[in-house]
Design an enzyme around this catalytic site. Structure first.
Site, PDB file in Angstrom:
ATOM      1  N   HIS A   1      81.365 141.646  63.764  1.00  0.00           N
ATOM      2  CA  HIS A   1      82.051 141.965  62.511  1.00  0.00           C
ATOM      3  C   HIS A   1      81.788 140.699  61.414  1.00  0.00           C
ATOM      4  O   HIS A   1      82.042 141.201  60.141  1.00  0.00           O
ATOM      5  CB  HIS A   1      83.367 142.244  62.699  1.00  0.00           C
ATOM      6  CG  HIS A   1      84.452 141.154  62.821  1.00  0.00           C
ATOM      7  ND1 HIS A   1      84.964 140.657  64.048  1.00  0.00           N
ATOM      8  CD2 HIS A   1      84.719 140.285  62.052  1.00  0.00           C
ATOM      9  CE1 HIS A   1      85.766 139.784  63.981  1.00  0.00           C
ATOM     10  NE2 HIS A   1      85.846 139.331  62.838  1.00  0.00           N
TER      11      HIS A   1
ATOM     12  N   ASP B   1      81.778 143.280  70.329  1.00  0.00           N
ATOM     13  CA  ASP B   1      82.145 142.724  69.089  1.00  0.00           C
ATOM     14  C   ASP B   1      81.449 141.227  69.145  1.00  0.00           C
ATOM     15  O   ASP B   1      81.922 140.090  68.586  1.00  0.00           O
ATOM     16  CB  ASP B   1      83.475 142.525  68.575  1.00  0.00           C
ATOM     17  CG  ASP B   1      83.612 142.018  67.071  1.00  0.00           C
ATOM     18  OD1 ASP B   1      82.682 142.304  66.269  1.00  0.00           O
ATOM     19  OD2 ASP B   1      84.704 141.366  66.650  1.00  0.00           O
TER      20      ASP B   1
ATOM     21  N   SER C   1      86.897 133.691  62.966  1.00  0.00           N
ATOM     22  CA  SER C   1      86.353 134.875  63.561  1.00  0.00           C
ATOM     23  C   SER C   1      84.938 134.126  64.249  1.00  0.00           C
ATOM     24  O   SER C   1      84.115 133.888  63.037  1.00  0.00           O
ATOM     25  CB  SER C   1      86.155 136.122  63.102  1.00  0.00           C
ATOM     26  OG  SER C   1      87.400 136.674  62.868  1.00  0.00           O
TER      27      SER C   1
END
Length: 481
Positions: free
Chosen positions: A108, A138, A213
Site C-alpha cells: 500500500h 500487502d 508502514s
C-alpha cells in the site's frame, strides 16, 4: 541468641525488570532502514466540472475573481477552465534485505505510484524499480542500484516471538526519517477487519504512526520479525496498538517475489470453517482447536487425497492447526507439489492422510441468487418444523424457485426469527445434506436424527448445509424441554 534464618518465612521477591539498552542495537540497524517516497499523477475527473470544488460566491461579486485565482494556484483549475493533473506524494518506510539493493516495504506504500524513490540514512536518493508485489499480504519488493553494497538486515523467526518480548521499530513517521521506538509484543495472530485470509499480525505497543508502514520490527538480536503495516487509532496517531506482518509469512512471499516477481501460494481446495463451542460439542471434541472441512472445490487435492466433509484438521505438515485462519496460512506457505501429512479427527478417530499441495489461483467468489416467486409448496407437500426451521422435501417447484440441484432432498423454506437457526444465519433455500454426520433424504430423517440426539443428551446437533453451492457445517442448540 539464635539468629533467624533469612529464608524461613521471607516472601519470595520477583526478579527486577531489566530494560535492555537499545542504543548500540539502534545504531547498528539504522543504516539498513530507508524512507520510501512515491509520487503519483492524479488526472482530473472528466465527469466533474473544474469549478466543482470552488466556493460558491455570487456572480460578479468582488470575491469571485479572488477565489478563481486561489483555486488556479492550488491546481484546481486553469485560466482556460480546464482542471490540471496533480501530483500526489507520499512517504513510507522500508528496509534493505540484500546488499545488492533489494528493499522490502508494504504494497500500500507504493500502490499506484508513477515514481518510487528510496532515501538512505545519509540522504542519498536512489530511483527504485518494482520487482514484485502481493496485494493479498500487502508486501512489495523494490530494487535500487547503489554504487556500493548497502547495509542489510536478516530475517528473524516470528513464530518464536512471545508476548512480552522486547521489540524495536524504526521508520519514517510523519516524514521524520530514522525514528526509533521500542515496546513489547502485545499479542500474536491478530486478524484485523478481515484484511486478508492469511492475516496473523503481531500486535505491539511500540509507537507506530503514519509513515511507519513498510518499516521493520526488530527483536533484540537485530532480526526482522515483522513489517509494520497498520495501526488502530481514532485520532490518526499512535495509541499503542500497532500491527506488523510476521516475518515467517513475509520472508516466503518476498523470496518468491525476488525469484519470479509474483507470489505462488499453496492450495488444497477444501472449504473450511472455525470449530466453535457448539461444533465441538456436537462432534464430541474436547477443544475448539482445528479447522472443520465443510466441502471441496471440484478436483481439489484434499478431496482426491481422501479427506471428507466433517473431518477436523488438527495438524498440517507437522504444525498444529489452532483455527481455520491458521490452516489457511499454513497451506499458503506450503511449497506447491509437496506431499504433506495431514493429521485429522474423523468420527472419534485420529487419522493421517497425505495431501499433495496444489497452486492457488486468484478467483472471485460467486454467490448464487435464491430468486423470487411463489412459495413452491403444494398443499400435499409435508412441512416439518424443528429448531426454528421449516423444512420439506425439495419439490420440482422448490428446486426451480431456489435454483437447486436435482440431487437436493431436504430444503429450508422458512426460518423463525430469534431461533437458533436464525442466529446461525440459515436462510430459506438452504439445503440440508447431513444431520449428525449422517445423510438425510427427507424432512422426517432430520426430525428422527434430532430426536436421537435429544435422547442421547446432546446439547447441540451438527447440520451440513448447502447455501447456493457453499457447503458449511452449522451446530444448532437442542431444546431439551
Amino acid at each position: 541468641m539464635a539468629s533467624a534464618k533469612a529464608d524461613d518465612r521471607s516472601p519470595t521477591l520477583a526478579a527486577p525488570l531489566v530494560i535492555p539498552g537499545l542504543g548500540p542495537l539502534a545504531n547498528r540497524l539504522l543504516p539498513a532502514v530507508v524512507n520510501v517516497s512515491t509520487s503519483q499523477t492524479i488526472k482530473p475527473d472528466a465527469k466533474r466540472r473544474p469549478d466543482d470544488d470552488q466556493p460558491q460566491v455570487p456572480p460578479g461579486s468582488p470575491f469571485e475573481e479572488f477565489f478563481k485565482d486561489f483555486m488556479d494556484r492550488q491546481g484546481g483549475g486553469s485560466g482556460d477552465g480546464e482542471a490540471k493533473p496533480q501530483k500526489a506524494q507520499s512517504l513510507g518506510s522500508g528496509f534493505v534485505i540484500d546488499p545488492a539493493g533489494y528493499v522490502v516495504t508494504n504494497n500500500h506504500v507504493i500502490d499506484g505510484a508513477d515514481e518510487i524513490t528510496v532515501i538512505l540514512q545519509d540522504n542519498t536518493n536512489l530511483k527504485a524499480e518494482l520487482v514484485g508485489r502481493d496485494a493479498t499480504t500487502d508486501l512489495a519488493l523494490l530494487r535500487v542500484k547503489p554504487d556500493h553494497p548497502l547495509p542489510a538486515v536478516p530475517w528473524g523467526d516470528s513464530d518464536t516471538a512471545k508476548v512480552g518480548d522486547w521489540v524495536m521499530a524504526i521508520g519514517n513517521p510523519f516524514g521524520l526519517g530514522g525514528t526509533v521506538t521500542s515496546g513489547i509484543i502485545s499479542a500474536r495472530a491478530r486478524a484485523i477487519n478481515d484484511n486478508g485470509p492469511y492475516d496473523e499480525f503481531l500486535q505491539t505497543d511500540a509507537s507506530i504512526n503514519r509513515g511507519n508502514s513498510g518499516g521493520p520490527l526488530f527483536n533484540t538480536s537485530g532480526e526482522v520479525i515483522g513489517i509494520n503495516s497498520a495501526i488502530f487509532s481514532p485520532s490518526g496517531g499512535s495509541i499503542g496498538i500497532g500491527f506488523a506482518i510476521p516475518s515467517d509469512l513475509a520472508k516466503n512471499v518476498i523470496a518468491q517475489l525476488k525469484a519470479t516477481g509474483k507470489a505462488r501460494r499453496g492450495w488444497i481446495g477444501a472449504r473450511i470453517q472455525t470449530v466453535n463451542d457448539d461444533v465441538a460439542t456436537a462432534l464430541g471434541l474436547d477443544s475448539t482447536k482445528g479447522a472443520l472441512v465443510g466441502g471441496f472445490i471440484d478436483k481439489s487435492p484434499a478431496k482426491e487425497a481422501g479427506i471428507q466433509p466433517g473431518d477436523v484438521l488438527l495438524q498440517f505438515d507437522g504444525r498444529d492447526v489452532t483455527n481455520s485462519r491458521r490452516l489457511s496460512r499454513l497451506v499458503a506457505d506450503a511449497p506447491v507439489d509437496k506431499a504433506v501429512p495431514v493429521k485429522l479427527w474423523r468420527k472419534g478417530e485420529i487419522k493421517t492422510i497425505t495431501v499433495k499441495v496444489g497452486q492457488a489461483e486468484e478467483a472471485a467468489e460467486q454467490t448464487a441468487s435464491l430468486g423470487e416467486g411463489g412459495s413452491g409448496i403444494s398443499p400435499s407437500t409435508p412441512l416439518v418444523k424443528a429448531l426454528g426451521l421449516s423444512i420439506t422435501e425439495a419439490t420440482p417447484d422448490l428446486k426451480d424457485k431456489f435454483k437447486l440441484d436435482d440431487s437436493a432432498n431436504v430444503v429450508v423454506v422458512d426460518v423463525a426469527k430469534g431461533s437458533p437457526a436464525a442466529d446461525k444465519d440459515l436462510h430459506a433455500g438452504d439445503v440440508i445434506l447431513e444431520v449428525a454426520q449422517e445423510e438425510v433424504k427427507s424432512a422426517q430423517d432430520v426430525v428422527h436424527k434430532i430426536d436421537e440426539a435429544k435422547k442421547a443428551g446432546r446439547k447441540s446437533i451438527l447440520l451440513l448445509v448447502d447455501h447456493g453451492g457453499d457447503l458449511r457445517f452449522v451446530a444448532l442448540r437442542i431444546d431439551q424441554g
